[in-house]
Design a protein around this motif. Structure first.
Motif, PDB file in Angstrom:
ATOM      1  N   ARG A 177      63.682   9.861  11.051  1.00 30.54           N
ATOM      2  CA  ARG A 177      64.679   8.796  11.126  1.00 30.54           C
ATOM      3  C   ARG A 177      65.571   8.860   9.883  1.00 30.54           C
ATOM      4  NH1 ARG A 177      63.570   9.207  15.412  1.00 30.54           N
ATOM      5  NH2 ARG A 177      62.798   7.746  16.965  1.00 30.54           N
ATOM      6  N   GLN A 222      58.687   4.821  17.185  1.00 33.75           N
ATOM      7  CA  GLN A 222      57.911   5.677  16.289  1.00 33.75           C
ATOM      8  C   GLN A 222      57.263   4.826  15.203  1.00 33.75           C
ATOM      9  OE1 GLN A 222      57.246   8.723  16.759  1.00 33.75           O
ATOM     10  NE2 GLN A 222      58.967   9.880  17.608  1.00 33.75           N
ATOM     11  N   ASP A 265      65.409  14.374  25.791  1.00 32.17           N
ATOM     12  CA  ASP A 265      64.420  13.688  26.626  1.00 32.17           C
ATOM     13  C   ASP A 265      65.107  12.983  27.785  1.00 32.17           C
ATOM     14  OD1 ASP A 265      62.071  14.390  25.173  1.00 32.17           O
ATOM     15  OD2 ASP A 265      62.639  12.973  23.617  1.00 32.17           O
ATOM     16  N   ARG A 290      66.436  10.535  19.532  1.00 31.19           N
ATOM     17  CA  ARG A 290      67.420   9.454  19.657  1.00 31.19           C
ATOM     18  C   ARG A 290      68.414   9.327  18.508  1.00 31.19           C
ATOM     19  NH1 ARG A 290      62.583   5.703  21.416  1.00 31.19           N
ATOM     20  NH2 ARG A 290      61.608   7.327  20.151  1.00 31.19           N
TER      21      ARG A 290
HETATM   22  O1  C5P Z   1      63.780  10.111  19.828  1.00 37.86           O
HETATM   23  P1  C5P Z   1      62.764  10.634  18.864  1.00 37.86           P
HETATM   24  O2  C5P Z   1      63.375  11.214  17.595  1.00 37.86           O
HETATM   25  O3  C5P Z   1      61.670   9.643  18.564  1.00 37.86           O
HETATM   26  O4  C5P Z   1      62.109  11.865  19.644  1.00 37.86           O
HETATM   27  C1  C5P Z   1      61.062  12.609  19.096  1.00 37.86           C
HETATM   28  C2  C5P Z   1      60.650  13.699  20.041  1.00 37.86           C
HETATM   29  O5  C5P Z   1      59.506  14.336  19.510  1.00 37.86           O
HETATM   30  C3  C5P Z   1      60.267  13.215  21.441  1.00 37.86           C
HETATM   31  O6  C5P Z   1      60.587  14.274  22.342  1.00 37.86           O
HETATM   32  C4  C5P Z   1      58.773  13.042  21.333  1.00 37.86           C
HETATM   33  O7  C5P Z   1      58.122  13.189  22.577  1.00 37.86           O
HETATM   34  C5  C5P Z   1      58.403  14.183  20.403  1.00 37.86           C
HETATM   35  N1  C5P Z   1      57.149  14.013  19.679  1.00 37.86           N
HETATM   36  C6  C5P Z   1      56.899  12.920  18.889  1.00 37.86           C
HETATM   37  N2  C5P Z   1      55.697  12.818  18.243  1.00 37.86           N
HETATM   38  C7  C5P Z   1      54.775  13.753  18.402  1.00 37.86           C
HETATM   39  C8  C5P Z   1      55.014  14.865  19.198  1.00 37.86           C
HETATM   40  C9  C5P Z   1      56.229  14.960  19.839  1.00 37.86           C
HETATM   41  O8  C5P Z   1      57.743  12.061  18.715  1.00 37.86           O
HETATM   42  N3  C5P Z   1      53.648  13.643  17.745  1.00 37.86           N
END
Ligand code: C5P
Length: 239
Positions: A187, A196, A13, A217
């Protein structure tokens, strides 16, 4: 890489092609692919995606198409030259739009003599709660709307959906073993949720029925992203 590493798509991202490329190169061999979304695509377009594809890593192109069927089919054909492994649309675009997307992807793959991508749908954005659904004229609770749209997605011949860890087991039960579930909100250390709200450990998500995990992340911000990805894959093998 342990085979379970194949299940991990690292979310890159960023708007910065060089940063994304460097991360992809570091992660190669430790993850199954990378996810590029609207942020990256809006800044860098198809040329940016091609730069990342040159690393040889499979790409989940997370552009969430939602328009009339003819336009979505055209958009799908347009990105097929980038050879995504996974691409997605909004289920709320309706059955004709979803069918048009799958048909366009399969026809383009045939013409290019390549394996068709997984065409999957977003059901209810995890940022929406029951009040938001009511505000846009959809019937809450969100959990039921997810199942309704997951079944519709399956009926339209798509390969699967993106769903939150909380929904994974119920969608798996509703849609059976062959429907692909791609799950973000992962996570490894549940105490670090960032923004989240509904998180799960990698092994809990796989045990609930996830086929692929989208992890941002916890990998990209780790001091050693490849080592972080490998540790998560190893934890999956042990679970
Ligand atoms: O950094 P992180 O692990 O939170 O990133 C999760 C990825 O998944 C991001 O690209 C986010 O936009 C995507 N995503 C999400 N939840 C959703 C759909 C997509 O976190 N429901």
């Amino acid at each position: 890489m342990p085979n379970s590493g194949q299940k991990i798509f690292a979310a890159l991202d960023t708007t910065d092609v060089e940063e994304a490329r460097n991360l992809a190169l570091r992660l190669k061999g430790s993850v199954g692919g990378v996810k590029l979304g609207l942020e990256f695509f809006s800044a860098n377009g198809a040329a940016g995606v091609r730069e990342i594809a040159k690393t040889g890593l499979p790409i989940f192109l997370d552009l969430k198409f939602h328009d009339i069927p003819n336009t979505v089919a055209g958009a799908v054909r347009a990105v097929m030259g980038l050879r995504p492994k996974i691409l997605n649309v909004h289920a709320a675009g309706g059955p004709a739009m979803m069918r048009a997307a799958v048909e366009a992807a399969r026809e383009a793959a045939d013409a290019q003599n390549i394996r068709p991508p997984l065409v999957i749908a977003v059901t209810v954005l995890t940022s929406l709660d029951d009040d938001d659904l009511t505000a846009v004229g959809q019937t809450p609770p969100a959990a039921d709307q997810v199942i309704r749209l997951a079944r519709l997605t399956q009926d339209c011949g798509l390969d699967g959906i993106v769903c939150s860890p909380r929904e994974t087991a119920s969608v798996r039960a509703a849609c059976g073993p062959d429907f692909k579930l791609i799950v973000p909100g992962i996570r490894p250390n549940l105490s670090v949720a960032n923004d989240q709200k509904r998180t799960s450990s990698p092994s809990d998500a796989i045990n609930a029925g996830a086929d692929y995990l989208v992890i941002g992340r916890p990998i990209t911000k780790a001091p050693d992203p490849a080592a972080a990805a490998r540790a998560m894959a190893a934890a999956l093998t042990e679970s």
